[in-house]
Design an enzyme around this catalytic site. Structure first.
Site, mmCIF file in Angstrom:
data_model
loop_
_atom_site.group_PDB
_atom_site.id
_atom_site.type_symbol
_atom_site.label_atom_id
_atom_site.label_comp_id
_atom_site.label_asym_id
_atom_site.label_seq_id
_atom_site.Cartn_x
_atom_site.Cartn_y
_atom_site.Cartn_z
ATOM 1 N N GLY A 207 -0.037 -3.944 2.928
ATOM 2 C CA GLY A 207 -0.368 -3.198 1.712
ATOM 3 C C GLY A 207 0.878 -2.885 0.923
ATOM 4 O O GLY A 207 1.956 -3.409 1.197
ATOM 5 N N ASN A 208 0.733 -2.052 -0.083
ATOM 6 C CA ASN A 208 1.894 -1.603 -0.841
ATOM 7 C C ASN A 208 1.669 -0.153 -1.255
ATOM 8 O O ASN A 208 0.624 0.429 -0.956
ATOM 9 C CB ASN A 208 2.167 -2.521 -2.038
ATOM 10 C CG ASN A 208 1.009 -2.532 -3.011
ATOM 11 O OD1 ASN A 208 0.715 -1.530 -3.646
ATOM 12 N ND2 ASN A 208 0.330 -3.669 -3.109
ATOM 13 N N ARG A 209 2.637 0.412 -1.945
ATOM 14 C CA ARG A 209 2.601 1.871 -2.158
ATOM 15 C C ARG A 209 1.897 2.281 -3.448
ATOM 16 O O ARG A 209 1.974 3.435 -3.854
ATOM 17 C CB ARG A 209 4.036 2.411 -2.107
ATOM 18 C CG ARG A 209 4.645 2.263 -0.709
ATOM 19 C CD ARG A 209 6.060 2.770 -0.663
ATOM 20 N NE ARG A 209 6.171 4.066 -1.278
ATOM 21 C CZ ARG A 209 7.195 4.457 -2.030
ATOM 22 N NH1 ARG A 209 8.187 3.623 -2.254
ATOM 23 N NH2 ARG A 209 7.208 5.655 -2.552
#
Ligand SMILES: Cc1cc2nc3c(=O)[nH]c(=O)nc-3n(C[C@H](O)[C@H](O)[C@H](O)COP(=O)(O)O)c2cc1C
Length: 396
Positions: A207-209
């Site tokens: 995922g990412n932020r």
């Protein structure tokens, strides 16, 4: 602009309340239907009869009496084209920022979808107090327009910031906001938001932020400007905005499919989502067990949504960069055939992932770059939509 418009004029208990009578009169003269709501404190300073005489309409001073007279806060909220609070006291601003709805004015504001303008008036110390500043920033971030206050002589005799702005300035703000509230009317806008998740196994993903805040702010702002909005969002904890068609997806591939479907009839696509560039080559059916000290995960490219989805709509992309912001964004704009790119430096504090604020540079395909100061994501959204609305007059 004001003719036949329904304006809710909220009047709270500031010494500047007498000036609101002039505002009510001018709005009525311009053809607006003015529904005045006074707080209990305001009625101590000016009689409701003043506003009733100037607007020739009932003036609401109590939620309970109004209900008995057949006027409900939801009806007032729903029928308003715009809500203006002038003067707005520190107290009313604080209650609005907290979502309190214990009188007719605050309940109406909480219930309305109409744009809201606030014209604060108070002593300088009350205005400069960090609590008031935080409350105003919160309202601004929710899309409220704050007009003033001005500097000048205050009721205390001192000179400083805190005076209600001139009535003409409030009317200008009302006209500008009404104009803006319809500038995307009839337009279909697709917005993507959030960070995609690429599954590794049933328990894990890459995922990412991204929080989704920028995309959600864009969807809300476009809705408030009259657009028909589809928000395609990767997982996000934010509440779904009302009045927007929300499509929930998880992976980049799902997002591409949803975007391809939604843009068929769209006038603009704004890709604020942080889409994964790579996904695991294969997804394990069972949870991968802890084994050797090292493990290798093979990744392959995800679909490039911006390049692959084509059509005769305005295309806006985002570039989250940590170096060479403008050069990298310009490259992306050309490569992906965008009309506008919004670049943000994710290494800046209070900007980018998860923050409520953003500091961006907008670059159009003519190469014009406009760097905006740090502002709320809602304000950034408005500035992007200003550009999109401008392009809509000369579509690509
Ligand atoms: C004469 C008088 C003038 C006032 N002027 C202001 C003002 O300009 N701004 C303000 O924020 N509060 C002012 N106050 C205090 C507010 O009336 C008070 O905070 C009140 O609770 C506000 O209620 P409301 O926000 O529901 O109208 C004033 C109070 C008095 C007695």
């Amino acid at each position: 602009m004001l003719n036949d418009k329904t304006v809710v004029l909220g009047v709270s208990g500031s010494i500047a309340v007498y000036k609101a009578a002039d505002l009510a009169s001018k709005l009525t003269q311009a053809g607006a239907k003015v529904n005045v709501i006074m707080t209990e404190s305001a009625t101590r300073l000016v009689a409701p009869l003043t506003f009733h005489s100037l607007t020739d309409r009932p003036v609401v001073t109590s939620m309970w009496q109004a209900r008995e007279a057949g006027i409900g806060h939801i009806t007032l909220a729903d029928t308003a084209d715009i809500v203006v609070i002038a003067p707005a006291t520190a107290n009313t601003i604080a209650r609005l920022a907290a979502g309190i709805a214990d009188d007719m004015l605050t309940a109406t504001v909480l219930a309305t979808r109409a744009p809201v303008i606030i014209a604060p008036a108070m002593h300088t110390n009350m205005f400069r107090n960090q609590i008031t500043q935080d409350n105003l920033a919160r309202l601004r971030a929710r899309g409220f327009t704050i007009v003033g206050p001005a500097r000048g002589r205050l009721a205390s005799g001192a000179t400083g910031e805190g005076r209600l702005v001139e009535i003409g300035e409030i009317i200008d703000a009302i006209e500008k906001t009404l104009q803006k509230s319809a500038d995307l009317s009839g337009k279909r806008i697709v917005v993507t938001a959030g960070g995609t998740q690429e599954p590794i196994d049933p328990a894990r993903h890459i995922g990412n932020r991204s929080s989704g805040k920028m995309g959600f702010a864009l969807a809300e702002a476009a809705r408030d400007r009259g657009a028909e909005v589809t928000l395609i969002t990767a997982p996000s904890h934010l509440p779904e905005p009302g009045g927007v068609a929300v499509v929930r997806v998880t992976t980049a591939a799902e997002m591409k499919a949803a975007v391809a479907k939604a843009v068929k009839q769209a006038d603009a696509l704004i890709m604020a989502a942080a889409v994964a560039d790579y996904q695991p080559k294969s997804r394990a059916q069972a949870k991968i067990k802890k084994q050797s000290p090292e493990m290798t995960l093979e990744l392959v490219r995800t679909p490039d949504i911006l390049s692959e989805v084509t059509g005769s709509f305005i295309k806006v992309g985002f570039a989250a960069e940590s170096e060479d912001l403008v050069a990298n964004a310009q490259k992306k704009l050309k490569q992906k055939g965008l009309d506008l790119i919004v670049a943000n430096d994710i290494t800046e504090p209070e900007s980018g992932f998860g923050a409520d604020t953003n500091k961006v540079t907008m670059i159009d395909k003519e190469g014009n770059a406009e760097s905006l100061p740090l502002m709320s994501k809602r304000e950034v959204a408005e500035r992007i939509l200003d550009k999109v609305a401008g392009m809509g007059e000369n579509p690509p």
